[in-house]
Design an enzyme around this catalytic site. Structure first.
Site, PDB file in Angstrom:
ATOM      1  N   GLN A   8      41.828  76.537  34.506  1.00  0.00           N
ATOM      2  CA  GLN A   8      41.386  75.135  34.585  1.00  0.00           C
ATOM      3  C   GLN A   8      40.498  74.887  35.797  1.00  0.00           C
ATOM      4  OE1 GLN A   8      41.843  72.781  32.352  1.00  0.00           O
ATOM      5  NE2 GLN A   8      43.251  73.894  31.038  1.00  0.00           N
TER       6      GLN A   8
ATOM      7  N   HIS B 193      51.204  77.125  33.494  1.00  0.00           N
ATOM      8  CA  HIS B 193      51.044  77.295  32.051  1.00  0.00           C
ATOM      9  C   HIS B 193      51.971  78.445  31.641  1.00  0.00           C
ATOM     10  CE1 HIS B 193      48.927  78.637  28.372  1.00  0.00           C
ATOM     11  NE2 HIS B 193      48.438  77.420  28.317  1.00  0.00           N
TER      12      HIS B 193
ATOM     13  N   CYS C 121      51.677  73.698  26.469  1.00  0.00           N
ATOM     14  CA  CYS C 121      52.078  75.070  26.843  1.00  0.00           C
ATOM     15  C   CYS C 121      52.538  75.134  28.295  1.00  0.00           C
ATOM     16  CB  CYS C 121      50.951  76.079  26.618  1.00  0.00           C
ATOM     17  SG  CYS C 121      50.373  76.103  24.935  1.00  0.00           S
TER      18      CYS C 121
ATOM     19  N   LYS D 176      36.837  77.744  27.854  1.00  0.00           N
ATOM     20  CA  LYS D 176      37.032  76.451  28.534  1.00  0.00           C
ATOM     21  C   LYS D 176      35.802  76.082  29.369  1.00  0.00           C
ATOM     22  CE  LYS D 176      42.016  77.041  28.961  1.00  0.00           C
ATOM     23  NZ  LYS D 176      42.636  76.052  28.102  1.00  0.00           N
TER      24      LYS D 176
ATOM     25  N   ASP E 281      45.838  81.860  38.518  1.00  0.00           N
ATOM     26  CA  ASP E 281      45.434  81.425  37.182  1.00  0.00           C
ATOM     27  C   ASP E 281      44.350  80.363  37.363  1.00  0.00           C
ATOM     28  OD1 ASP E 281      45.095  80.153  34.786  1.00  0.00           O
ATOM     29  OD2 ASP E 281      47.220  79.766  34.422  1.00  0.00           O
TER      30      ASP E 281
HETATM   31  N1  PMP Z   1      46.385  78.809  32.204  1.00  0.00           N
HETATM   32  C1  PMP Z   1      46.023  77.522  32.137  1.00  0.00           C
HETATM   33  C2  PMP Z   1      46.200  76.655  33.347  1.00  0.00           C
HETATM   34  C3  PMP Z   1      45.503  77.017  30.948  1.00  0.00           C
HETATM   35  O1  PMP Z   1      45.159  75.731  30.874  1.00  0.00           O
HETATM   36  C4  PMP Z   1      45.366  77.882  29.840  1.00  0.00           C
HETATM   37  C5  PMP Z   1      44.820  77.375  28.527  1.00  0.00           C
HETATM   38  N2  PMP Z   1      45.427  76.208  28.066  1.00  0.00           N
HETATM   39  C6  PMP Z   1      45.742  79.218  29.968  1.00  0.00           C
HETATM   40  C7  PMP Z   1      46.257  79.649  31.162  1.00  0.00           C
HETATM   41  C8  PMP Z   1      45.626  80.190  28.848  1.00  0.00           C
HETATM   42  O2  PMP Z   1      44.280  80.397  28.529  1.00  0.00           O
HETATM   43  P1  PMP Z   1      43.874  81.176  27.195  1.00  0.00           P
HETATM   44  O3  PMP Z   1      44.558  80.475  26.065  1.00  0.00           O
HETATM   45  O4  PMP Z   1      42.379  81.012  27.145  1.00  0.00           O
HETATM   46  O5  PMP Z   1      44.291  82.580  27.350  1.00  0.00           O
END
Ligand code: PMP
Length: 401
Positions: free
Chosen positions: A197, A117, A357, A220, A194
């Site tokens: 997910q 991401h 993203c 999430k 990270d």
């Molecule tokens: N890493 C991953 C794999 C994600 O899916 C996301 C959210 N789409 C994020 C980081 C960022 O999370 P947040 O927007 O809650 O900071």
């Protein structure tokens, strides 16, 4: 077995939208009543600051906040002083990348992957530029997976940081992280995971993984938005410079210097996200009550059913049939994903369209954007059927021109 009818009673959005087909849990899950109640309780009955006041209300708020830290730490098998409350995964990952700007030197290497991401690449891209260290990418397999073998090809004696996704938000693959961490440690590198997910779908044990830092978000996993977690081994956290400076993070302040508290308060300058932490703890208790085995079995069943149904349609390209969690990424021939997503909304079907993203994944797949559906415990087979029939209707509409 999960009884979706019963589960939906826990999610007040279904009172407002009984026909909602929500298939975008990977972006943000729906919110569970117990979380809303706990957040509400804080504002209705307390509403005061933590760590500061000498009055009863402040003690009670502090107790709830610190109990929330305790709940989070047990949830991922960490110690309470290794849990920093942040604004979310993005903030947690940026905090670590910022802290390493002064630690990394020219010729040091940071390993990331194309499955990240943006919040797990961009902070390290900037840290690499500022520290003159080198950003290296683990090559993906043809299927788009990160493997231990591929990781070995970029790991060197210069590797100081490995920033990597536990579960890809586009492909739904689980990274073989335990072996990667072991190899990284043999070279003296730290690993930042990270887990945004991963946490909504699988149990995490930071001690068993021996991971150095880990980040996830409340929103999430049925919890509030605006709260997240940064886990760090306490030895490492206390070695890092604070990222922000302000209230409740200093021990002694003089005119020309100051000393700072140990983690976690060292990294919680200013008034923290009190209601968020309390709500997050309620979300964790809810997940524990349901159990990850049930979550996995239920969501993977929905995923497999949907895959089978998608394959009965013409003109569908599926990019991640073998995903390890319940995420399906696909395209419909000759129709832009945003057009499909907008059309699906006419049937109250919520899906995600775009690059999610994670533009490097789109580039890897050779497409500008994709559609993504993702399931959780409040979804049922009817949701899958509504999805399929509305994709069919969208094809009939767009392809009739
Ligand atoms: N890493 C991953 C794999 C994600 O899916 C996301 C959210 N789409 C994020 C980081 C960022 O999370 P947040 O927007 O809650 O900071």
């Amino acid at each position: 077995m999960i009884d979706v009818k019963e589960i939906r009673k826990d999610f007040p959005i279904y009172n407002r939208e009984p026909k909602l087909t929500y298939l975008d849990s990977a972006a943000s899950s729906l919110k569970v009543k117990t979380v809303i109640d706990h957040v509400d309780h804080y504002y209705q009955s307390l509403g005061v600051n933590v760590h500061r006041g000498a009055y009863d209300l402040a003690y009670e708020a502090t107790k709830l906040y610190e109990e929330a830290r305790d709940t989070v730490s047990k949830f991922i098998n960490a110690n309470a002083d290794e849990i920093v409350f942040t604004r979310g995964t993005t903030t947690s990952l940026n905090m670590i990348a910022n802290a390493y700007r002064d630690i990394l030197k020219e010729d040091d290497e940071i390993v990331v992957t194309e499955l990240e991401h943006h919040s797990s690449i961009l902070p390290w891209m900037v840290t690499a530029q500022k520290s003159k260290s080198k950003l290296k990418y683990v090559p993906l397999t043809k299927e788009g997976r990160i493997t231990v073998e591929a990781f070995k090809t970029v790991l060197t004696d210069q590797t100081k940081v490995v920033a990597i996704t536990y579960v890809s938000n586009v492909m739904g693959y689980v990274t073989p992280i335990k072996e990667i961490i072991k190899l990284a440690h043999q070279k003296g590198a730290v690993v930042i995971l990270d887990a945004a997910q991963a946490v909504p779908h699988m149990a995490i044990d930071v001690k068993a993984l021996d991971v150095d830092y880990l980040a996830f978000s409340g929103h999430k996993m049925f919890g509030p938005s605006g709260v997240g977690v940064l886990f760090g081994k306490s030895k490492l956290l206390n070695m890092l410079e604070p990222v922000e400076y302000g209230g409740e993070m200093a021990d002694d302040v003089f005119k020309d210097h100051a000393t700072f508290k140990e983690a976690p308060l060292r990294f919680e300058a200013g008034t923290p996200v009190i209601s968020g932490a309390i709500g997050l703890a309620a979300a964790i208790r809810y997940i524990q009550k349901i159990g990850y085995d049930q979550i996995h079995e239920h969501t993977m069943h929905l995923k497999q059913y949907t895959l089978n149904q998608l394959k009965t349609l013409k003109g569908i390209t599926i990019y991640n049939e073998t995903a390890d969690i319940s995420t399906i990424t696909f395209n419909v021939d000759d129709i832009h994903p945003h057009d499909i997503a907008t059309m699906l909304d006419q049937y109250q079907v919520s899906v995600r369209a775009g690059h999610h993203c994670a533009q490097l994944v789109s580039r890897f797949l050779g497409v500008g954007s994709t559609l993504r559906v993702s399931f959780h415990i409040y979804n049922d087979i009817n949701d899958c059927d509504v999805l399929i029939s509305s994709i069919k209707a969208s094809q009939d509409f767009f392809l009739s021109f």
